[in-house]
Write an enzyme that holds these catalytic residues in place. Structure first.
Site, PDB file in Angstrom:
ATOM      1  CG  ASP A 147       2.467  -6.174   2.701  1.00  0.00           C
ATOM      2  OD1 ASP A 147       2.873  -5.258   3.449  1.00  0.00           O
ATOM      3  OD2 ASP A 147       3.231  -6.983   2.143  1.00  0.00           O
ATOM      4  CG  HIS A 204      11.413  -3.020  -0.650  1.00  0.00           C
ATOM      5  ND1 HIS A 204      12.216  -4.124  -0.501  1.00  0.00           N
ATOM      6  CD2 HIS A 204      10.204  -3.486  -1.051  1.00  0.00           C
ATOM      7  CE1 HIS A 204      11.516  -5.218  -0.784  1.00  0.00           C
ATOM      8  NE2 HIS A 204      10.294  -4.859  -1.122  1.00  0.00           N
ATOM      9  CD  GLU A 210       6.008  -5.433   5.109  1.00  0.00           C
ATOM     10  OE1 GLU A 210       4.897  -4.890   5.237  1.00  0.00           O
ATOM     11  OE2 GLU A 210       6.282  -6.245   4.210  1.00  0.00           O
TER      12      GLU A 210
HETATM   13 CA    CA Z   1       5.480  -7.191   2.367  1.00  0.00          CA
END
Ligand code: CA
Length: 424
Positions: A132, A139, A207
């Site tokens: 990830d 963000h 995402e």
């Molecule tokens: Ca994440």
């Protein structure tokens, strides 16, 4: 590639707001009451049974082992390489094209189509490793402002490398799989010892994930120029997060149980080839990046993203409209960075972008940001409020590209939150 031609029309009726026109032809795996898991594609409201298409000899001239289409996962099909997977998409577009006159296309319907509402979509890939990233500047800036200092929101490394961590692959589930509220250790009061119990601050992270389609050797790095050869396609990705567990556990090694209980993906892998018309420039990277992170061409993609909360009863509430184009670090840079130390990648590995927030308030990709740490709750249509996700809520993620009258969609990544099951 013929399949991307926006003027192509199919003899299958496709509604204008469908995610699956003849130009998309994504890949997935479905299960039907009459037979086991099979590779499939999609058009309009239909799943296209690729085993049945092969049985009708349409893939006879394509040099691959057709038995990979009846595997539980797409990994072996993807391993055949883009030459084959692209040829399969092209062949499907020939079969489905209105211009098609070599065979009675209509007669095929009953053999190769299954209505989407009669097919159960399965997790399409056996995921080896999952990484990830943390690649949206908006963000990272929001999180830095909320938890540290708005004046120095980005940590010193952030603009020099795509920050990431190794996540958990075993708990990645396909859309419509319920998510049980996680339990764990949290520290609600700074002056008191930690406690065990259900997470109170359950959140989503909007995402995009990409799937590796070509392996690399241990010790070999992948350049930004080579990266897209290794990327098979993209999926929607909800990286569920328990903020209270995360906050207490993450120092000094980073995310752990606050993340590993579940991630939800959409059932369809939209190929990189299908996204070709939607390329766009990424943001200017300043300071200049190191040579191994430099890239050429358009490596960002214009993909509209949306998140809604659907309560158990009543209407849904859209809480976020964002876009994949906002990524500061693109997928090619992520892959180049991931392998610059010689780490190898394998077919079926999954890489998630990190939460995708846009510049405005309505485009934030997590409840943490949308409600600004719970200080600005979301008003639901039924009059209730949400600071984070409640039991019974379904988080719905949607994604689609639109250009020249063609809409290429990803389907949905949905997960309903069920009550926690604490240890007695
Ligand atoms: Ca994440």
């Amino acid at each position: 590639m013929r399949v991307n031609n926006p003027s192509l029309q199919s003899w299958v009726e496709v509604a204008p707001d469908s995610d699956f026109p003849i130009q998309n032809l994504p890949f997935g795996v479905f299960h039907h009451t009459e037979f086991g898991p099979r590779a499939c594609s999609a058009i309009g409201d239909y799943v296209i049974d690729l085993v049945a298409v092969a049985e009708h000899s349409f893939f006879d001239d394509l040099d691959f082992d057709k038995s990979v289409l009846s595997n539980r996962y797409l990994n072996n099909f993807i391993r055949c390489g883009k030459k084959i997977t692209s040829a399969v998409r092209n062949r499907l577009s020939e079969i489905l094209d209105t211009d098609h006159d070599e065979w009675d296309a209509k007669g095929l319907e009953e053999f190769i189509f299954v209505k989407m509402n009669e097919a159960k979509m399965l997790l399409p890939i056996q995921i080896g490793d999952y990484t990830d990233f943390y690649s949206s500047k908006e963000h990272a800036t929001n999180i830095g402002s909320l938890f540290r200092d708005p004046e120095n929101a980005l940590l010193p490394n952030w603009k020099h490398l795509p920050v990431g961590y190794h996540g958990r692959a075993s708990s990645i589930v396909v859309s419509d799989t319920p998510v049980i509220r996680p339990c764990g250790q949290t520290k609600p009061n700074a002056d008191e010892p930690p406690v065990y119990g259900p997470s109170r601050l359950l959140d989503f992270e909007l995402e995009m994930g990409f799937v590796i389609g070509k392996e690399s050797e241990l010790g070999q790095s992948i350049s930004t120029g080579e990266a897209e050869d290794h990327i098979f396609g993209l999926m929607l990705f909800n990286d569920w997060s328990a903020r209270d567990i995360q906050k207490w556990e993450y120092v000094p090694l980073g995310p752990f149980l606050g993340k590993s209980f579940a991630s939800t993906v959409s059932p369809w892998i939209v190929t990189l080839e299908a996204l070709e018309p939607f390329r766009m420039p990424g943001p200017v990277q300043d300071p200049e990046v190191l040579p191994y992170l430099k890239y050429e061409g358009l490596r960002n993609f214009d993909i509209n993203l949306q998140v809604a909360i659907q309560p158990e009863a009543g209407a849904e509430k859209v809480v976020c409209n964002s876009n994949f184009q906002y990524m500061y670090w693109n997928m090619s840079q992520q892959l180049a960075h991931h392998t610059v130390n010689g780490c190898n990648v394998r077919v079926g590995d999954m890489y998630a972008s990190g939460t995708i927030s846009g510049p405005e308030k309505g485009s934030y990709g997590s409840m943490l940001e949308i409600t600004w740490k719970g200080t600005q709750p979301v008003e639901m249509p039924d009059g209730s409020q949400r600071k984070f996700i409640a039991d019974g809520d379904t988080v719905v993620m949607r994604g689609w590209c639109e250009k020249d009258g063609v809409r290429i969609g990803f389907g949905e990544a949905n997960g309903k939150v069920l009550p926690a099951k604490p240890i007695a």
